[in-house]
Design a protein around this motif. Structure first.
Motif, PDB file in Angstrom:
ATOM      1  N   PHE A 153      11.604   9.772  12.001  1.00  0.00           N
ATOM      2  CA  PHE A 153      12.814   9.181  11.573  1.00  0.00           C
ATOM      3  C   PHE A 153      12.547   7.216  11.681  1.00  0.00           C
ATOM      4  O   PHE A 153      12.340   6.747  10.172  1.00  0.00           O
ATOM      5  CB  PHE A 153      14.207   9.520  11.521  1.00  0.00           C
ATOM      6  N   ILE A 154      12.699   7.105  12.524  1.00  0.00           N
ATOM      7  CA  ILE A 154      12.128   5.651  12.230  1.00  0.00           C
ATOM      8  C   ILE A 154      11.660   4.660  12.123  1.00  0.00           C
ATOM      9  O   ILE A 154      11.333   4.033  11.817  1.00  0.00           O
ATOM     10  CB  ILE A 154      12.665   4.963  14.259  1.00  0.00           C
ATOM     11  N   ILE A 155      10.419   5.874  13.187  1.00  0.00           N
ATOM     12  CA  ILE A 155       9.152   4.931  11.794  1.00  0.00           C
ATOM     13  C   ILE A 155       8.797   4.858  10.266  1.00  0.00           C
ATOM     14  O   ILE A 155       8.517   3.640  10.094  1.00  0.00           O
ATOM     15  CB  ILE A 155       8.106   5.536  12.833  1.00  0.00           C
ATOM     16  N   LEU A 156       9.074   5.882   9.632  1.00  0.00           N
ATOM     17  CA  LEU A 156       9.386   6.300   7.921  1.00  0.00           C
ATOM     18  C   LEU A 156       9.859   5.314   8.131  1.00  0.00           C
ATOM     19  O   LEU A 156      10.323   4.306   7.353  1.00  0.00           O
ATOM     20  CB  LEU A 156      10.217   7.905   8.272  1.00  0.00           C
ATOM     21  N   ILE A 157      11.512   4.759   8.406  1.00  0.00           N
ATOM     22  CA  ILE A 157      12.110   3.538   7.875  1.00  0.00           C
ATOM     23  C   ILE A 157      11.739   2.406   8.773  1.00  0.00           C
ATOM     24  O   ILE A 157      11.618   1.711   7.609  1.00  0.00           O
ATOM     25  CB  ILE A 157      14.017   4.028   8.196  1.00  0.00           C
ATOM     26  N   PHE A 158      10.710   2.385   8.822  1.00  0.00           N
ATOM     27  CA  PHE A 158       9.999   1.178   9.924  1.00  0.00           C
ATOM     28  C   PHE A 158       9.270   0.910   8.623  1.00  0.00           C
ATOM     29  O   PHE A 158       8.927  -0.327   8.129  1.00  0.00           O
ATOM     30  CB  PHE A 158       9.793   0.780  10.867  1.00  0.00           C
ATOM     31  N   VAL A 159       8.373   2.045   7.913  1.00  0.00           N
ATOM     32  CA  VAL A 159       7.698   1.465   6.717  1.00  0.00           C
ATOM     33  C   VAL A 159       8.423   1.129   6.092  1.00  0.00           C
ATOM     34  O   VAL A 159       7.078   0.222   5.205  1.00  0.00           O
ATOM     35  CB  VAL A 159       6.273   3.049   6.939  1.00  0.00           C
ATOM     36  N   GLN A 160       9.184   1.523   5.987  1.00  0.00           N
ATOM     37  CA  GLN A 160      10.099   1.463   4.038  1.00  0.00           C
ATOM     38  C   GLN A 160      10.220  -0.817   4.576  1.00  0.00           C
ATOM     39  O   GLN A 160       9.678  -1.293   3.649  1.00  0.00           O
ATOM     40  CB  GLN A 160      11.259   2.398   4.245  1.00  0.00           C
ATOM     41  N   MET A 161      10.772  -0.736   5.265  1.00  0.00           N
ATOM     42  CA  MET A 161      11.438  -1.837   5.717  1.00  0.00           C
ATOM     43  C   MET A 161       9.564  -3.147   5.502  1.00  0.00           C
ATOM     44  O   MET A 161       9.908  -3.764   5.028  1.00  0.00           O
ATOM     45  CB  MET A 161      11.680  -2.368   6.997  1.00  0.00           C
ATOM     46  N   MET A 162       8.299  -2.485   6.451  1.00  0.00           N
ATOM     47  CA  MET A 162       7.515  -2.978   6.015  1.00  0.00           C
ATOM     48  C   MET A 162       6.492  -3.260   4.810  1.00  0.00           C
ATOM     49  O   MET A 162       6.614  -3.976   4.720  1.00  0.00           O
ATOM     50  CB  MET A 162       6.519  -2.483   6.887  1.00  0.00           C
ATOM     51  N   PRO A 176       7.108  -0.765  -3.158  1.00  0.00           N
ATOM     52  CA  PRO A 176       6.860  -0.751  -2.450  1.00  0.00           C
ATOM     53  C   PRO A 176       5.451  -0.108  -1.824  1.00  0.00           C
ATOM     54  O   PRO A 176       5.958   1.176  -1.419  1.00  0.00           O
ATOM     55  CB  PRO A 176       8.335  -0.340  -1.438  1.00  0.00           C
ATOM     56  N   GLN A 177       4.645  -0.677  -1.583  1.00  0.00           N
ATOM     57  CA  GLN A 177       3.305  -0.254  -1.536  1.00  0.00           C
ATOM     58  C   GLN A 177       2.617  -1.503  -0.989  1.00  0.00           C
ATOM     59  O   GLN A 177       3.034  -2.870  -0.792  1.00  0.00           O
ATOM     60  CB  GLN A 177       2.856   0.395  -2.471  1.00  0.00           C
ATOM     61  N   SER A 178       1.680  -1.039  -0.231  1.00  0.00           N
ATOM     62  CA  SER A 178       0.962  -2.699   0.336  1.00  0.00           C
ATOM     63  C   SER A 178      -0.416  -2.466  -0.411  1.00  0.00           C
ATOM     64  O   SER A 178      -0.206  -2.331  -1.268  1.00  0.00           O
ATOM     65  CB  SER A 178       0.031  -1.974   1.996  1.00  0.00           C
ATOM     66  N   ALA A 179      -0.726  -3.662   0.333  1.00  0.00           N
ATOM     67  CA  ALA A 179      -2.017  -4.323  -0.284  1.00  0.00           C
ATOM     68  C   ALA A 179      -2.684  -3.879  -0.247  1.00  0.00           C
ATOM     69  O   ALA A 179      -3.023  -2.905   0.977  1.00  0.00           O
ATOM     70  CB  ALA A 179      -2.793  -5.783  -0.067  1.00  0.00           C
ATOM     71  N   PRO A 180      -4.224  -2.903  -0.984  1.00  0.00           N
ATOM     72  CA  PRO A 180      -5.315  -2.481  -1.329  1.00  0.00           C
ATOM     73  C   PRO A 180      -5.827  -2.498   0.044  1.00  0.00           C
ATOM     74  O   PRO A 180      -6.134  -3.933   0.405  1.00  0.00           O
ATOM     75  CB  PRO A 180      -6.045  -2.178  -2.586  1.00  0.00           C
ATOM     76  N   VAL A 181      -6.642  -1.315   0.618  1.00  0.00           N
ATOM     77  CA  VAL A 181      -7.422  -1.604   1.827  1.00  0.00           C
ATOM     78  C   VAL A 181      -9.041  -2.878   1.215  1.00  0.00           C
ATOM     79  O   VAL A 181      -9.325  -2.010  -0.104  1.00  0.00           O
ATOM     80  CB  VAL A 181      -8.180  -0.591   2.487  1.00  0.00           C
ATOM     81  N   GLY A 268      -6.237   4.537  -0.195  1.00  0.00           N
ATOM     82  CA  GLY A 268      -6.454   2.999  -0.470  1.00  0.00           C
ATOM     83  C   GLY A 268      -4.918   1.907  -0.192  1.00  0.00           C
ATOM     84  O   GLY A 268      -5.887   0.761   0.688  1.00  0.00           O
ATOM     85  N   TYR A 269      -4.260   2.468  -0.567  1.00  0.00           N
ATOM     86  CA  TYR A 269      -2.682   1.998  -0.020  1.00  0.00           C
ATOM     87  C   TYR A 269      -1.933   2.304   1.164  1.00  0.00           C
ATOM     88  O   TYR A 269      -2.477   4.228   0.810  1.00  0.00           O
ATOM     89  CB  TYR A 269      -2.980   0.895  -1.238  1.00  0.00           C
ATOM     90  N   LEU A 270      -1.016   1.812   0.834  1.00  0.00           N
ATOM     91  CA  LEU A 270      -0.152   2.420   1.844  1.00  0.00           C
ATOM     92  C   LEU A 270       1.144   2.481   0.825  1.00  0.00           C
ATOM     93  O   LEU A 270       1.629   1.854   1.207  1.00  0.00           O
ATOM     94  CB  LEU A 270       0.296   2.300   3.736  1.00  0.00           C
ATOM     95  N   THR A 271       1.243   3.647   1.075  1.00  0.00           N
ATOM     96  CA  THR A 271       2.838   4.357   0.317  1.00  0.00           C
ATOM     97  C   THR A 271       4.172   4.902   1.658  1.00  0.00           C
ATOM     98  O   THR A 271       3.443   5.691   2.161  1.00  0.00           O
ATOM     99  CB  THR A 271       2.970   4.770  -1.328  1.00  0.00           C
ATOM    100  N   ALA A 272       4.957   5.029   1.199  1.00  0.00           N
ATOM    101  CA  ALA A 272       5.926   5.573   1.500  1.00  0.00           C
ATOM    102  C   ALA A 272       5.745   7.475   1.907  1.00  0.00           C
ATOM    103  O   ALA A 272       6.326   7.781   2.695  1.00  0.00           O
ATOM    104  CB  ALA A 272       7.968   5.589   1.779  1.00  0.00           C
ATOM    105  N   ASP A 273       5.278   7.124   1.148  1.00  0.00           N
ATOM    106  CA  ASP A 273       5.357   9.147   0.367  1.00  0.00           C
ATOM    107  C   ASP A 273       3.572   9.427   0.873  1.00  0.00           C
ATOM    108  O   ASP A 273       3.405  10.321   0.149  1.00  0.00           O
ATOM    109  CB  ASP A 273       5.341   9.299  -0.280  1.00  0.00           C
ATOM    110  N   LEU A 274       2.670   9.099   1.761  1.00  0.00           N
ATOM    111  CA  LEU A 274       1.234   8.968   2.313  1.00  0.00           C
ATOM    112  C   LEU A 274       0.919  10.305   2.818  1.00  0.00           C
ATOM    113  O   LEU A 274       0.275  10.966   2.323  1.00  0.00           O
ATOM    114  CB  LEU A 274       1.446   7.667   3.337  1.00  0.00           C
ATOM    115  N   SER A 275       2.229  10.871   3.616  1.00  0.00           N
ATOM    116  CA  SER A 275       2.465  12.205   4.012  1.00  0.00           C
ATOM    117  C   SER A 275       3.077  12.684   3.134  1.00  0.00           C
ATOM    118  O   SER A 275       4.241  13.620   3.741  1.00  0.00           O
ATOM    119  CB  SER A 275       2.117  12.032   5.640  1.00  0.00           C
ATOM    120  N   PRO A 276       3.115  14.336   2.721  1.00  0.00           N
ATOM    121  CA  PRO A 276       4.043  15.384   2.704  1.00  0.00           C
ATOM    122  C   PRO A 276       4.013  15.831   4.439  1.00  0.00           C
ATOM    123  O   PRO A 276       3.291  17.276   3.492  1.00  0.00           O
ATOM    124  CB  PRO A 276       3.332  16.154   1.719  1.00  0.00           C
ATOM    125  N   GLY A 277       4.352  16.068   4.807  1.00  0.00           N
ATOM    126  CA  GLY A 277       4.606  16.493   6.062  1.00  0.00           C
ATOM    127  C   GLY A 277       3.107  16.585   6.624  1.00  0.00           C
ATOM    128  O   GLY A 277       3.126  18.135   7.459  1.00  0.00           O
TER     129      GLY A 277
END
Lengths: 356, 313
Positions: A153-162, A176-181, A268-277
């Motif tokens: 939970f801590i990491i996922l909130i941290f990801v959202q923050m980043m 809220p998504q990162s720049a593409p690789v 190609g880029y990071l979003t907070a819903d990258l992994s469905p578990g």
């Protein structure tokens, strides 16, 4: 009536039980399917078609299986040493964050350097994420089940923050998504116009290495000894804490690679819903595999088939796609019971004296 | 100072108790399971099942207390699964618990989606209303903080006392604690280790489900995906923090509630300087700290995580 351990569970048992459990779970899924008002034969036919119906469908299944192989290996190795790493989900996101932090333009070097760099840093980030709970366990005796769970939970909130801060893509129009690789940092595709990528090859290779190390190396022997009986292992002079710490690092690193592979191989880029578990499903993958690395490959393919197949079935039949999660969770419960049946037998008579 | 003002306000403490209520149910439930020697990681899923079943029962017309009963029964059902897998079969409590969490969560979501395939905004129910107990509600401070809550919060507070009483003052409680400490002695007295453990897991799981029911039937008036959001796992940490004591469990849950209520109130003030996520992270970080501190002197039930088989010593 009494329960007694079987003398030696045969090879057929150890292989047959997971397969049978998976089949039973799939059969049990007919109940919720029927309750949802679906034509069961048609539903299963759609499911099979959704996985094997076309080259594209099959490649989608392989794409889905790739992160599950990484998180499955992460769980299998840790569980072998009875280190309950439930934090693969968080470690996956750490790996993914490292991948975009370095791969999305921080350094502009040729792919032959950039790709290995992304892989190594992603694995290191995942490993660092598992080092914390491992340290808390070996130093302070804090239960790793709870610490790794809470860290997710801590990491996922941290990801959202980043994603709203340092890692946010300035071109993303507020999403809220990162720049593409960078293009040269992306893992090469395996088939033209398909999404399946070389992360799959990496997962297969690592599964092979893990299998070999576990079965043949001194390290593997120590790890198994710690898992089977930590007190006896300590007595035999094995540094239990060191072994636990080592396997924690490896487990976290493998989970980090799941994040790398999803970001640099697929999205190609990071979003907070990258992994469905994927992290949690990896635990089921590992248990279905009987904690064997090669088994992880097979059970990841099975679970991915369930997900991809159930997805296309739910589209065709109008049944909730949560059916896939239901089948996966039932597979886990079935394989647990199956594992018991393989290890013990229930007899009516009292044991005869002197029988081995 | 603003913080002082917040800490002295009635609304702050009322909010803390409200936020703490599902945790009180959850910690008491987890505590009962662990006292008998069984760790129940099914809690996160049982919360979801309680939330969904309670809500759906009310939505289908069972009435609020009917919903509470259905939620408790659903919890007991998942407790039974976990109990059978871990007690007579002696399977890994960690893995079985996670399996129950995945199963209960996906079954709840599947049922919800099957019953309501195409709704964008979830249907609402008439939730529990705040009580207005004559005399007690008029007490200064305590009135608005404690006695103007909903019936489920009252129930949670009452259960703290009940669980304490049962564990410490009844023969059943003594047997239950013994089965988590030394199952051989319980068996020698002719009591059923299996029966006591499965019973404790079912009762504890029913309490966990009430925590979930509070979410849909008192805190919010609808069910939505992901609403449990880690509350179950926090309960698992809180049991260790509470050293398996009901009174301390209440204290721990209240501390958490207070912290959560404080962060909501502070966010608007310092939000400009610190990202809001820092406050969201804090309860989890705090849990880990509590765990590290408590783990050093934790008095675990001695047979926790250890399966016991009849006739094998």
């Amino acid at each position: 009536m009494r329960i007694e351990p079987r003398t030696a569970p045969g090879r057929l048992m150890t292989l047959g039980v997971p397969v049978l459990s998976a089949v039973i779970a799939l059969a049990l899924a007919a109940i919720p399917l029927a309750l949802a008002g679906a034509d069961i034969t048609l539903a299963y036919a759609e499911m099979v078609k959704g996985v094997f119906g076309s080259v594209f469908a099959f490649s989608e299944m392989l794409t889905r299986a790739t992160p599950l192989m990484f998180t499955g290996l992460a769980a299998a190795l840790a569980f072998r040493a009875k280190l309950w790493n439930i934090g693969a989900e968080g470690q996956l996101y750490l790996g993914a964050m490292a991948a975009v932090a370095i791969g999305a333009g921080a350094v502009d070097i040729p792919g032959i350097f950039l790709i290995p760099l992304i892989i190594i840093l992603g694995a290191a980030a995942g490993a660092a994420g598992m080092a914390v709970p491992a340290l808390l366990k070996t130093r302070f005796g804090a239960d790793e089940v709870v610490t790794t769970l809470l860290l997710n939970f801590i990491i996922l909130i941290f990801v959202q923050m980043m994603l709203e801060g340092a890692l946010k893509d300035p071109m993303s129009l507020g999403w809220p998504q990162s720049a593409p690789v960078l293009d040269q940092g992306m893992l090469p595709q395996l088939m033209p116009r398909m999404r399946v990528h070389s992360g799959l090859i990496l997962a297969l290779v690592l599964a092979g290495i893990a299998q070999f190390m576990l079965a043949r190396s001194v390290w593997g022997f120590r790890l198994r000894a710690v898992g089977e009986n930590a007190a006896a292992a300590r007595h035999a002079g094995i540094g239990v804490n060191r072994s636990l710490f080592g396997v924690a690092i490896l487990s976290g690193g493998l989970a980090g690679l799941a994040g790398v592979s999803e970001v640099a191989g697929l999205k190609g880029y990071l979003t907070a819903d990258l992994s469905p578990g994927f992290g949690y499903t990896g635990i089921v993958v590992a248990m279905l595999a009987g904690l064997s690395p090669v088994g992880v490959v097979i059970s990841a393919l099975f679970i991915a088939s369930v997900f991809v197949g159930a997805d296309s079935m739910s589209r065709a039949m109008g049944v909730s796609s949560y059916l896939a999660d239901l089948v996966v969770s039932m597979s886990l419960l079935c394989v647990l019971i199956g594992g018991f049946v393989a290890r013990y037998r229930i007899t009516r008579s009292t044991p005869t004296v002197g029988a081995a | 100072m603003d913080i002082l003002q917040i800490l002295l306000s009635e609304s702050f403490w009322a909010a803390s108790l409200r936020i703490a209520t599902p945790l009180i149910f959850g910690v008491l439930g987890a505590l009962l399971c662990e006292k008998s020697g069984v760790l129940n990681l099914g809690i996160e899923g049982i919360f979801a099942a309680g939330a969904m079943c309670g809500w759906m029962a009310v939505w289908l017309g069972a009435g609020l207390w009917g919903g509470v009963l259905i939620a408790a029964l659903a919890g007991a059902f998942f407790g039974l699964i976990h109990g059978i897998l871990t007690v007579p079969l002696g399977l890994s409590q960690h893995v079985s618990g996670l399996g129950v969490t995945l199963f209960a969560t996906s079954l709840s979501y599947f049922t919800y989606r099957t019953a309501l395939p195409n709704v964008s905004s979830p249907p609402r129910i008439e939730p529990f209303r705040a009580l207005d107990i004559p005399l007690l509600s008029d007490l200064p401070f305590l009135g608005p903080v404690v006695f103007q809550q909903t019936a489920l919060t009252m129930l949670a507070l009452g259960l703290v006392g009940l669980v304490w009483y049962v564990l410490n003052r009844t023969a059943l409680g003594v047997a239950l604690q013994a089965v988590g400490d030394n199952p051989d002695s319980v068996d020698a007295q002719g009591l059923s280790v299996y029966g006591l453990r499965i019973g404790a897991v079912m009762a504890g799981s029913a309490l966990m489900a009430l925590g979930g029911a509070f979410l849909t039937m008192s805190a919010f008036d609808a069910f939505f995906f992901g609403m449990v959001n880690g509350r179950g796992w926090i309960c698992i940490a809180l049991v260790i923090f509470a050293s398996w004591k009901p009174g301390k469990a209440l204290l721990g849950a209240l501390l958490f509630g207070a912290f959560d209520a404080l962060q909501v109130r502070l966010q608007t003030e310092v939000g400009a300087m610190v990202p809001g996520q820092v406050f969201l992270m804090a309860p989890y970080v705090l849990s880990i700290f509590a765990l590290v501190i408590a783990a050093r002197k934790a008095e675990y039930p001695r047979a926790l995580l250890t399966p016991w088989f009849k006739g094998q010593r």
